[in-house]
Scaffold this motif. Sequence first.
Motif, PDB file in Angstrom:
ATOM      1  N   THR A   1     -10.016   0.416  -7.707  1.00  0.00           N
ATOM      2  CA  THR A   1      -9.439   0.125  -6.400  1.00  0.00           C
ATOM      3  C   THR A   1      -7.947  -0.165  -6.536  1.00  0.00           C
ATOM      4  N   GLN A   2      -7.254  -0.050  -5.441  1.00  0.00           N
ATOM      5  CA  GLN A   2      -5.825  -0.350  -5.440  1.00  0.00           C
ATOM      6  C   GLN A   2      -5.582  -1.819  -5.809  1.00  0.00           C
ATOM      7  N   ASN A   3      -6.443  -2.709  -5.327  1.00  0.00           N
ATOM      8  CA  ASN A   3      -6.304  -4.130  -5.670  1.00  0.00           C
ATOM      9  C   ASN A   3      -6.506  -4.367  -7.161  1.00  0.00           C
ATOM     10  N   GLN A   4      -7.441  -3.663  -7.782  1.00  0.00           N
ATOM     11  CA  GLN A   4      -7.667  -3.815  -9.216  1.00  0.00           C
ATOM     12  C   GLN A   4      -6.454  -3.337 -10.009  1.00  0.00           C
ATOM     13  N   VAL A   5      -5.864  -2.228  -9.575  1.00  0.00           N
ATOM     14  CA  VAL A   5      -4.665  -1.718 -10.249  1.00  0.00           C
ATOM     15  C   VAL A   5      -3.526  -2.724 -10.097  1.00  0.00           C
ATOM     16  N   ARG A   6      -3.337  -3.223  -8.883  1.00  0.00           N
ATOM     17  CA  ARG A   6      -2.289  -4.233  -8.641  1.00  0.00           C
ATOM     18  C   ARG A   6      -2.486  -5.431  -9.558  1.00  0.00           C
ATOM     19  N   ASP A   7      -3.714  -5.917  -9.653  1.00  0.00           N
ATOM     20  CA  ASP A   7      -3.992  -7.085 -10.488  1.00  0.00           C
ATOM     21  C   ASP A   7      -3.710  -6.814 -11.967  1.00  0.00           C
ATOM     22  N   ILE A   8      -3.993  -5.618 -12.432  1.00  0.00           N
ATOM     23  CA  ILE A   8      -3.701  -5.260 -13.826  1.00  0.00           C
ATOM     24  C   ILE A   8      -2.194  -5.222 -14.046  1.00  0.00           C
ATOM     25  N   TYR A   9      -1.473  -4.586 -13.133  1.00  0.00           N
ATOM     26  CA  TYR A   9      -0.022  -4.446 -13.307  1.00  0.00           C
ATOM     27  C   TYR A   9       0.750  -5.735 -13.037  1.00  0.00           C
ATOM     28  N   LEU A  10       0.114  -6.710 -12.380  1.00  0.00           N
ATOM     29  CA  LEU A  10       0.770  -8.000 -12.155  1.00  0.00           C
ATOM     30  C   LEU A  10       0.144  -9.105 -12.998  1.00  0.00           C
ATOM     31  N   ASN A  11      -0.523  -8.721 -14.080  1.00  0.00           N
ATOM     32  CA  ASN A  11      -1.037  -9.665 -15.074  1.00  0.00           C
ATOM     33  C   ASN A  11      -2.066 -10.647 -14.512  1.00  0.00           C
ATOM     34  N   ARG A  12      -2.776 -10.249 -13.471  1.00  0.00           N
ATOM     35  CA  ARG A  12      -3.827 -11.100 -12.897  1.00  0.00           C
ATOM     36  C   ARG A  12      -5.192 -10.760 -13.479  1.00  0.00           C
ATOM     37  N   SER A  13      -5.301  -9.599 -14.081  1.00  0.00           N
ATOM     38  CA  SER A  13      -6.552  -9.147 -14.676  1.00  0.00           C
ATOM     39  C   SER A  13      -6.220  -8.316 -15.905  1.00  0.00           C
ATOM     40  N   GLN A  14      -7.082  -8.382 -16.899  1.00  0.00           N
ATOM     41  CA  GLN A  14      -6.892  -7.581 -18.096  1.00  0.00           C
ATOM     42  C   GLN A  14      -8.077  -6.646 -18.339  1.00  0.00           C
ATOM     43  N   GLN A  15      -8.889  -6.425 -17.288  1.00  0.00           N
ATOM     44  CA  GLN A  15     -10.070  -5.587 -17.465  1.00  0.00           C
ATOM     45  C   GLN A  15     -10.128  -4.460 -16.446  1.00  0.00           C
ATOM     46  N   LEU A  16     -10.640  -3.331 -16.932  1.00  0.00           N
ATOM     47  CA  LEU A  16     -10.938  -2.209 -16.058  1.00  0.00           C
ATOM     48  C   LEU A  16     -12.295  -2.463 -15.408  1.00  0.00           C
ATOM     49  N   PRO A  17     -12.632  -1.741 -14.351  1.00  0.00           N
ATOM     50  CA  PRO A  17     -13.919  -1.958 -13.680  1.00  0.00           C
ATOM     51  C   PRO A  17     -15.149  -1.806 -14.587  1.00  0.00           C
TER      52      PRO A  17
END
Length: 137
Positions: free
Chosen positions: A35-51
């Motif tokens: 999702t776009q939110n998941q990509v945003r979270d990865i690129y803004l260091n909020r998440s380090q995992q893929l779906p």
Amino acid sequence: MKKHSLILLASLLASPMALAEVVVIGHTSGPDSITQNQVRDIYLNRSQQLPDGQKARPFELPEGNSARSEFHDKVTGRNDAQLKAFWSQQVFTGRGQPPVEQGNAAAMKATVASTPGSIGYLDAADVDGTVKVILTP
């Protein structure tokens, strides 16, 4: 004459060539979509995992690159100056490091193709079978 110039300008701006279509790409062994939110979270260091649970390894194009500008405009909502300030703070506080920068689209594609868990973005015209499109923002 003025009217014709405005019509020509408007048609050029509306043409598919006016803006490249940026797509999010991933390694062929990674998830089929994100999702776009998941990509945003990865690129803004909020998440380090893929779906699919793999550790995400994001890659970035250099500042000033038009695909980078379009990607961040659509996905993170930040420009180069805002990203620089954000990552300076992240690094200074020990919270994280920015995505590894690739010099151009060919390097981005080659790196994502050879790195499991990787995620990047390209102009849709640069995509081939070595990577897969996982999101069109």
